[in-house]
Design an enzyme around this catalytic site. Structure first.
Site, short mmCIF file in Angstrom:
data_model
loop_
_atom_site.label_atom_id
_atom_site.label_comp_id
_atom_site.label_asym_id
_atom_site.label_seq_id
_atom_site.Cartn_x
_atom_site.Cartn_y
_atom_site.Cartn_z
N HIS A 17 0.67 -1.36 0.05
CA HIS A 17 -0.04 0.09 -0.07
C HIS A 17 1.03 1.32 0.08
CE1 HIS A 17 -3.10 2.78 1.15
NE2 HIS A 17 -2.20 3.16 2.20
N HIS A 75 1.18 4.83 -2.50
CA HIS A 75 1.49 6.29 -2.39
C HIS A 75 2.56 6.85 -3.28
CE1 HIS A 75 -1.26 7.44 1.13
NE2 HIS A 75 -0.96 6.07 1.39
N GLU A 103 -5.64 9.30 -0.12
CA GLU A 103 -6.22 7.86 0.21
C GLU A 103 -7.24 7.32 -0.75
OE1 GLU A 103 -4.62 5.50 1.78
OE2 GLU A 103 -3.38 6.47 3.16
N SER A 114 -4.02 0.77 -4.64
CA SER A 114 -3.42 -0.53 -4.18
C SER A 114 -4.47 -1.53 -3.70
CB SER A 114 -2.63 -0.06 -2.80
OG SER A 114 -3.41 0.23 -1.69
#
Ligand SMILES: [Fe+2]
Length: 268
Positions: free
Chosen positions: A123, A128, A168, A188
């Site tokens: 993730h 990111h 996010e 993700s």
């Protein structure tokens, strides 16, 4: 960032910043990577896919953070810093304020390939790091960290909502263009990226920072609301604003009612 039970422990890097992953962990990375590359074209925004390619992540093993940092530094001056799975808000904000992206270094177990609440290295790095190569997103993450470092403790949860609905779980749709995902939690994930774009169930609202600050969320279900930006310039502009001032405005207006059921009481 996140809350929950400590099922995983982050791995401690050696003096060069390298971590010894097992063959099985490398295999988990490899499968997650291949799976995501099958579903992201046409779903993740172009910028995300371009920057993901620029990161040149290994496909057959877990990447090492110093390798990732080298590319980040060259583009936007960021680096990826190893942290334990869960860190306090203060530390999270302080790291972002120094252009250090806090990355948990453990990788999920084979039993949790679909979903886990705690952020793992897949993730953190796959989700990111690509957009930290983008001027607009990088500037926003930096401004967000600085605002958080200066914020009162009571404002942390409110700031977290702004991050949640952009970095996010953000969606992006340029005028006349297609709806795509840019949020790390979407890029993700295998299930939610499709849900966020294709399902009729969730609401997709035009992004507005005050509205996002006022919107409650749950971390353990697919989102019921997604906020859509038009371009990363929107976040760049937001980075130039007084985020703590926006928080005061949002606080004065009050929270929106939740659009999801309360958590099961039994779970607490
Ligand atoms: Fe995240």
């Amino acid at each position: 960032m996140g809350k929950g039970s400590h099922k995983y422990a982050s791995k401690v890097p050696d003096e060069r910043g390298y971590i010894a992953y097992t063959e099985d962990e490398d295999q988990v990375w490899s499968e997650l990577y291949a799976r995501q590359m099958r579903i992201l074209p046409g779903r993740a925004c172009e910028a995300y896919l371009d920057y993901l390619a620029a990161l040149e992540l290994p496909q057959d093993r877990v990447p090492q953070l110093p390798e990732v940092s080298e590319v980040l530094r060259a583009h936007t001056g960021w680096e990826a810093a190893p942290v334990p799975a869960l860190i306090p808000f203060t530390e999270f904000f302080n790291l972002l304020a120094e252009r250090k992206f806090p990355a948990a270094t453990f990788i999920r177990s084979r039993e949790q390939m679909e979903y886990l609440q705690e952020p793992d290295i897949f993730h953190e790095v796959f989700g990111h790091c690509p957009l930290l190569l983008d001027e607009g997103f990088a500037a926003f993450s930096h401004a967000y960290g600085r605002a958080g470092a200066a914020a009162r403790k009571e404002d942390h949860a409110m700031l977290a909502r702004l991050y949640w609905f952009t970095v996010e779980f953000g969606l992006i749709q340029p005028p006349g263009g297609a709806l795509r995902a840019y949020g790390a939690g979407l890029c993700s994930s295998i299930g939610e990226v499709r849900y966020a774009l294709d399902s009729d169930v969730p609401e997709r609202r035009r992004f507005d920072p005050i509205a996002a600050l006022r919107t409650p969320y749950r971390i353990d279900i697919f989102q019921t609301v997604y906020y859509v930006i038009e371009s990363s310039a929107e976040l760049y502009d937001l980075a130039q604003q007084d985020l703590l001032g926006l928080i005061r405005e949002a606080r004065a207006l009050g929270m929106f009612p939740p659009t999801f059921p309360p958590r099961e009481a039994a779970a607490s």
